[in-house]
Design an enzyme around this catalytic site. Structure first.
Site, short mmCIF file in Angstrom:
data_model
loop_
_atom_site.label_atom_id
_atom_site.label_comp_id
_atom_site.label_asym_id
_atom_site.label_seq_id
_atom_site.Cartn_x
_atom_site.Cartn_y
_atom_site.Cartn_z
N GLY A 43 0.78 -1.24 0.00
CA GLY A 43 0.00 0.00 0.00
C GLY A 43 0.81 1.28 0.00
N CYS A 73 -5.70 -9.08 -3.55
CA CYS A 73 -5.13 -7.88 -2.95
C CYS A 73 -5.73 -6.68 -3.68
CB CYS A 73 -3.62 -7.92 -3.14
SG CYS A 73 -2.74 -6.45 -2.63
N THR A 75 -4.85 -3.60 -3.45
CA THR A 75 -3.80 -2.68 -3.88
C THR A 75 -3.19 -3.16 -5.20
OG1 THR A 75 -3.34 -2.38 -1.53
CG2 THR A 75 -1.77 -1.44 -3.06
N CYS A 183 -9.38 -3.78 1.84
CA CYS A 183 -8.06 -4.42 1.87
C CYS A 183 -8.29 -5.85 2.35
CB CYS A 183 -7.15 -3.67 2.83
SG CYS A 183 -5.59 -4.52 3.18
N1 DGL Z 1 -3.98 -7.05 1.28
C1 DGL Z 1 -3.74 -5.91 0.55
C2 DGL Z 1 -4.93 -5.24 -0.06
O1 DGL Z 1 -5.95 -5.88 -0.23
C3 DGL Z 1 -2.51 -5.13 0.60
C4 DGL Z 1 -2.10 -4.50 1.82
C5 DGL Z 1 -0.72 -3.95 1.70
O2 DGL Z 1 0.19 -4.74 1.41
O3 DGL Z 1 -0.55 -2.75 1.87
O4 DGL Z 1 -4.88 -4.08 -0.36
#
Ligand code: DGL
Length: 262
Positions: A43, A73, A75, A183
């Site tokens: 992120g 994810c 992001t 997230c």
């Molecule tokens: N799990 C992640 C998402 O859905 C990423 C979080 C990260 O690595 O900042 O955004």
């Protein structure tokens, strides 16, 4: 090809919240999950870095013979899925914050979204948000530090409670009635969120929708595994194995977690 595994990746252990929904919705499918914890959080990274990490993960999953890739994810999806689709000849499923269902159901016309800086600043998120939120105020909050605490296995401590409360309080004061978890790490915070949020605020995440979409895309591509037996689930992490093991053992699904450099 139907017997090949579904490949899933995330910046760390958070995408296992999506993996679990896929394993439940598609019990006969094998899965391979990559937790890129060594490079978490995504992120805070630039779009170029997120794209290059997403390409690295995709190549590894294809090397492991996966038939479809789930980008578990937000992001990585919002910053890289366009590039992935243009570079690899395999179906991709992405995950985006569930703004649409929240915007359709809100009565106060105010919804909160908790996500990473990378997701909230992406072009794809801006487009989705504009498209579905006519007459609704979307209050965005960057969950700085939350992913780091989850990756460290510190979900239920005082530190998490205090940090999360500081992000949630302003949203409650603004009278939101829906909180969108943007997230894939954040569904693990639901027990903590329930202690902080008033009962009238509904939490939405995208796990089940991603699992449903994965089923549709597999079926459309004639890739559904027709095996009658239960699928196997293999996990690889380039971070701390014990943190990954602790989080997946709560699902009661048999898994095989390993350390791997990638
Ligand atoms: N799990 C992640 C998402 O859905 C990423 C979080 C990260 O690595 O900042 O955004």
């Amino acid at each position: 090809m139907k017997k090949q595994a579904i490949g899933i990746f995330d910046s760390g252990i958070g995408g296992t919240s999506i993996w679990k929904e896929i394993a439940i919705a598609l019990p006969n499918e094998d899965t391979i999950y990559l937790a890129d914890s060594k490079f978490a959080p995504y992120g805070k990274r630039s779009q170029e870095e997120i794209i290059s990490l997403s390409i690295k993960n995709t190549k590894k999953l294809l090397e492991l013979n996966c038939k479809i890739i789930v980008v578990a994810c937000n992001t990585a999806t919002t910053n890289a899925i366009k590039t992935l689709r243009s570079q690899f000849d395999v179906p991709f499923i992405g995950i985006e914050p569930a703004i649409k269902p929240a915007a359709l159901k809100t009565k106060t016309k105010k919804i909160g979204i908790l996500a990473t800086k990378g997701t909230l600043s992406s072009e794809l998120f801006a487009t989705t948000s504009d498209l579905y939120t006519n007459n609704t105020e979307v209050i965005e909050v960057i969950g700085t530090g939350l992913v780091e605490l989850i990756e460290a296995g510190k979900i239920y401590g005082e530190e998490m409670f205090t940090l999360l409360s500081s992000y949630i309080r302003p949203l409650v004061e603004k009278n939101i009635d829906y909180l969108v978890l943007g997230c894939s790490h954040y569904p693990y915070l639901i027990p903590v969120l329930k202690k902080i949020l008033p009962k009238n605020i509904i939490i939405i995440d995208s796990g089940e929708a991603v699992a449903r979409q994965t089923k549709v895309i597999l079926s459309n591509n004639d890739l559904l595994n027709e095996n009658a037996s239960e699928g196997s689930h293999i996990f690889f992490t380039n971070g701390r194995l014990s943190v990954l093991q602790n989080i997946v053992k709560k699902t009661n699904i048999t898994t095989d977690a390993n350390q791997l450099e990638f």
